[in-house]
Design a protein around this motif. Structure first.
Motif, PDB file in Angstrom:
ATOM      1  N   LYS A   1       0.833  -1.212   0.000  1.00 19.16           N
ATOM      2  CA  LYS A   1       0.000   0.000   0.000  1.00 19.16           C
ATOM      3  C   LYS A   1       0.865   1.258   0.000  1.00 19.16           C
ATOM      4  CE  LYS A   1      -4.068  -1.937   2.285  1.00 19.16           C
ATOM      5  NZ  LYS A   1      -4.860  -1.950   3.531  1.00 19.16           N
ATOM      6  N   LEU A   2       1.896   1.287   0.838  1.00 19.85           N
ATOM      7  CA  LEU A   2       2.787   2.445   0.902  1.00 19.85           C
ATOM      8  C   LEU A   2       3.531   2.620  -0.422  1.00 19.85           C
ATOM      9  CD1 LEU A   2       4.275   4.768   2.256  1.00 19.85           C
ATOM     10  CD2 LEU A   2       5.842   3.087   3.252  1.00 19.85           C
ATOM     11  N   LEU A   3       4.051   1.532  -0.958  1.00 22.52           N
ATOM     12  CA  LEU A   3       4.785   1.612  -2.223  1.00 22.52           C
ATOM     13  C   LEU A   3       3.875   2.131  -3.336  1.00 22.52           C
ATOM     14  CD1 LEU A   3       7.433   1.160  -3.671  1.00 22.52           C
ATOM     15  CD2 LEU A   3       6.793  -1.237  -3.987  1.00 22.52           C
ATOM     16  N   TRP A   4       2.651   1.618  -3.405  1.00 24.75           N
ATOM     17  CA  TRP A   4       1.722   2.079  -4.441  1.00 24.75           C
ATOM     18  C   TRP A   4       1.382   3.555  -4.257  1.00 24.75           C
ATOM     19  CZ3 TRP A   4       0.838   1.088  -9.108  1.00 24.75           C
ATOM     20  CH2 TRP A   4      -0.273   1.617  -9.760  1.00 24.75           C
ATOM     21  N   LYS A   5       1.184   3.967  -3.009  1.00 24.12           N
ATOM     22  CA  LYS A   5       0.893   5.384  -2.728  1.00 24.12           C
ATOM     23  C   LYS A   5       2.011   6.272  -3.272  1.00 24.12           C
ATOM     24  CE  LYS A   5       0.413   8.535   1.119  1.00 24.12           C
ATOM     25  NZ  LYS A   5       1.476   8.817   2.050  1.00 24.12           N
ATOM     26  N   LEU A   6       3.252   5.828  -3.132  1.00 24.40           N
ATOM     27  CA  LEU A   6       4.399   6.616  -3.571  1.00 24.40           C
ATOM     28  C   LEU A   6       4.543   6.675  -5.088  1.00 24.40           C
ATOM     29  CD1 LEU A   6       6.986   5.343  -0.938  1.00 24.40           C
ATOM     30  CD2 LEU A   6       6.014   7.662  -1.047  1.00 24.40           C
ATOM     31  N   ILE A   7       4.162   5.602  -5.804  1.00 21.25           N
ATOM     32  CA  ILE A   7       4.439   5.557  -7.247  1.00 21.25           C
ATOM     33  C   ILE A   7       3.213   5.687  -8.147  1.00 21.25           C
ATOM     34  CG2 ILE A   7       6.510   4.166  -6.870  1.00 21.25           C
ATOM     35  CD1 ILE A   7       4.959   1.759  -8.049  1.00 21.25           C
TER      36      ILE A   7
ATOM     37  N   LYS B   1      -2.500  -9.836 -20.136  1.00 19.25           N
ATOM     38  CA  LYS B   1      -2.339  -8.756 -21.114  1.00 19.25           C
ATOM     39  C   LYS B   1      -3.670  -8.015 -21.288  1.00 19.25           C
ATOM     40  CE  LYS B   1       1.310 -10.783 -23.996  1.00 19.25           C
ATOM     41  NZ  LYS B   1       1.636 -11.300 -25.347  1.00 19.25           N
ATOM     42  N   ASP B   2      -4.756  -8.780 -21.425  1.00 21.03           N
ATOM     43  CA  ASP B   2      -6.087  -8.173 -21.591  1.00 21.03           C
ATOM     44  C   ASP B   2      -6.458  -7.347 -20.358  1.00 21.03           C
ATOM     45  OD1 ASP B   2      -6.339  -9.420 -24.067  1.00 21.03           O
ATOM     46  OD2 ASP B   2      -7.544 -11.087 -23.273  1.00 21.03           O
ATOM     47  N   GLN B   3      -6.164  -7.872 -19.169  1.00 16.10           N
ATOM     48  CA  GLN B   3      -6.493  -7.180 -17.921  1.00 16.10           C
ATOM     49  C   GLN B   3      -5.743  -5.859 -17.809  1.00 16.10           C
ATOM     50  OE1 GLN B   3      -5.285  -9.321 -14.400  1.00 16.10           O
ATOM     51  NE2 GLN B   3      -5.521  -7.512 -13.135  1.00 16.10           N
ATOM     52  N   LEU B   4      -4.475  -5.833 -18.216  1.00 18.46           N
ATOM     53  CA  LEU B   4      -3.632  -4.648 -18.053  1.00 18.46           C
ATOM     54  C   LEU B   4      -3.723  -3.678 -19.227  1.00 18.46           C
ATOM     55  CD1 LEU B   4      -0.425  -6.429 -16.695  1.00 18.46           C
ATOM     56  CD2 LEU B   4      -2.087  -5.090 -15.371  1.00 18.46           C
ATOM     57  N   TRP B   5      -4.322  -4.098 -20.338  1.00 17.02           N
ATOM     58  CA  TRP B   5      -4.328  -3.284 -21.551  1.00 17.02           C
ATOM     59  C   TRP B   5      -4.976  -1.928 -21.309  1.00 17.02           C
ATOM     60  CZ3 TRP B   5      -1.490  -3.325 -25.575  1.00 17.02           C
ATOM     61  CH2 TRP B   5      -1.818  -2.494 -26.644  1.00 17.02           C
TER      62      TRP B   5
ATOM     63  N   MET C   1       9.780   3.482 -19.140  1.00 12.06           N
ATOM     64  CA  MET C   1       8.699   2.517 -19.375  1.00 12.06           C
ATOM     65  C   MET C   1       7.485   2.931 -18.556  1.00 12.06           C
ATOM     66  SD  MET C   1       9.605  -0.098 -21.310  1.00 12.06           S
ATOM     67  CE  MET C   1      11.140  -0.564 -22.077  1.00 12.06           C
ATOM     68  N   MET C   2       6.318   2.656 -19.101  1.00 10.14           N
ATOM     69  CA  MET C   2       5.075   2.965 -18.396  1.00 10.14           C
ATOM     70  C   MET C   2       4.632   1.738 -17.594  1.00 10.14           C
ATOM     71  SD  MET C   2       1.345   4.524 -19.556  1.00 10.14           S
ATOM     72  CE  MET C   2       1.630   4.271 -21.230  1.00 10.14           C
ATOM     73  N   THR C   3       4.420   1.941 -16.317  1.00  9.96           N
ATOM     74  CA  THR C   3       3.927   0.875 -15.456  1.00  9.96           C
ATOM     75  C   THR C   3       2.482   0.586 -15.822  1.00  9.96           C
ATOM     76  OG1 THR C   3       5.365   1.731 -13.723  1.00  9.96           O
ATOM     77  CG2 THR C   3       3.685   0.141 -13.048  1.00  9.96           C
ATOM     78  N   GLN C   4       2.135  -0.686 -15.961  1.00 12.52           N
ATOM     79  CA  GLN C   4       0.786  -1.057 -16.383  1.00 12.52           C
ATOM     80  C   GLN C   4      -0.159  -1.343 -15.213  1.00 12.52           C
ATOM     81  OE1 GLN C   4      -0.085  -0.664 -19.576  1.00 12.52           O
ATOM     82  NE2 GLN C   4       2.039  -0.033 -19.887  1.00 12.52           N
ATOM     83  N   ASN C   5       0.366  -1.452 -13.994  1.00 15.36           N
ATOM     84  CA  ASN C   5      -0.512  -1.653 -12.829  1.00 15.36           C
ATOM     85  C   ASN C   5      -1.490  -0.486 -12.764  1.00 15.36           C
ATOM     86  OD1 ASN C   5       2.157  -2.883 -12.349  1.00 15.36           O
ATOM     87  ND2 ASN C   5       1.279  -3.540 -10.410  1.00 15.36           N
ATOM     88  N   GLU C   6      -2.742  -0.786 -12.585  1.00 12.84           N
ATOM     89  CA  GLU C   6      -3.729   0.289 -12.472  1.00 12.84           C
ATOM     90  C   GLU C   6      -4.249   0.434 -11.051  1.00 12.84           C
ATOM     91  OE1 GLU C   6      -5.080   2.737 -14.434  1.00 12.84           O
ATOM     92  OE2 GLU C   6      -3.456   2.265 -15.790  1.00 12.84           O
ATOM     93  N   GLY C   7      -4.576  -0.679 -10.420  1.00  7.05           N
ATOM     94  CA  GLY C   7      -5.238  -0.604  -9.120  1.00  7.05           C
ATOM     95  C   GLY C   7      -4.338  -0.822  -7.929  1.00  7.05           C
ATOM     96  N   GLY C   8      -3.048  -0.928  -8.154  1.00  8.38           N
ATOM     97  CA  GLY C   8      -2.138  -1.125  -7.046  1.00  8.38           C
ATOM     98  C   GLY C   8      -1.218  -2.298  -7.285  1.00  8.38           C
TER      99      GLY C   8
END
Length: 168
Positions: free
Chosen positions: A9-15, A99-103, A37-44
């Motif tokens: 949670k802390l790491l995601w808050k920072l980035i 791939k579909d989930q992160l697209w 590079m673009m990070t593809q994580n959307e929800g954490g």
């Protein structure tokens, strides 16, 4: 901090608001190479403790990962004085559902064939640990603290928060 859920949670808050990271691999010649590079994580960062990236299968980073999977991913937001350095192990996966989930629409700029583009490599970075620096003090306080350190010869010690997060 031992609880990995809280660490994620802390790491995601920072980035989460930093769109691009510098993704560093070790080239076959031994040199380190960093690319945006673009990070593809959307929800954490999920329980898998991974960051996800799309890359070209024909690109140097993908070739580098075949030789040495140890990577560093750096996020910087100078306007917020937030800096994060993540070390981990990367792998290219063939997982169409992921791939579909992160697209996302922005990924289409690099991969016009969409999530099924034959050149699309899905790269997972399993986070081992992260260092972060998060400065909360205003720019004026930072300047005063640095000026005081220059005059006294004592390095500033009370600027922001530095921490280490261990995932594995």
């Amino acid at each position: 901090m031992n609880d990995t859920t809280e660490q994620r949670k802390l790491l995601w808050k920072l980035i989460k608001n930093i769109k691009f990271a510098m993704f560093t691999t070790r080239h076959g010649n031994g040199h380190l190479h960093a690319r945006p590079m673009m990070t593809q994580n959307e929800g954490g960062i999920d329980a898998d403790e991974s960051l996800w990236f799309f890359m070209s299968k024909q690109s140097d980073p993908v070739d580098d990962l075949k030789t040495d999977p140890i990577v560093n991913v750096v996020y910087a937001d100078p306007s917020e004085d937030t800096y994060v350095s993540i070390s981990g192990t990367a792998a290219m996966l063939e997982d169409q559902a992921k791939k579909d989930q992160l697209w996302s629409k922005p990924a289409e700029a690099w991969f016009p064939g969409g999530s099924t583009d034959p050149d699309l490599a899905l790269v997972q970075v399993q986070i081992v640990h992260a260092n972060y620096w998060d400065v909360k003090e205003s720019k004026i306080v930072q300047l005063y603290t640095m000026a005081k350190a220059a005059v006294t010869g004592q390095p500033p010690t009370e600027l922001g928060e530095h921490g280490i997060l261990r995932m594995r």
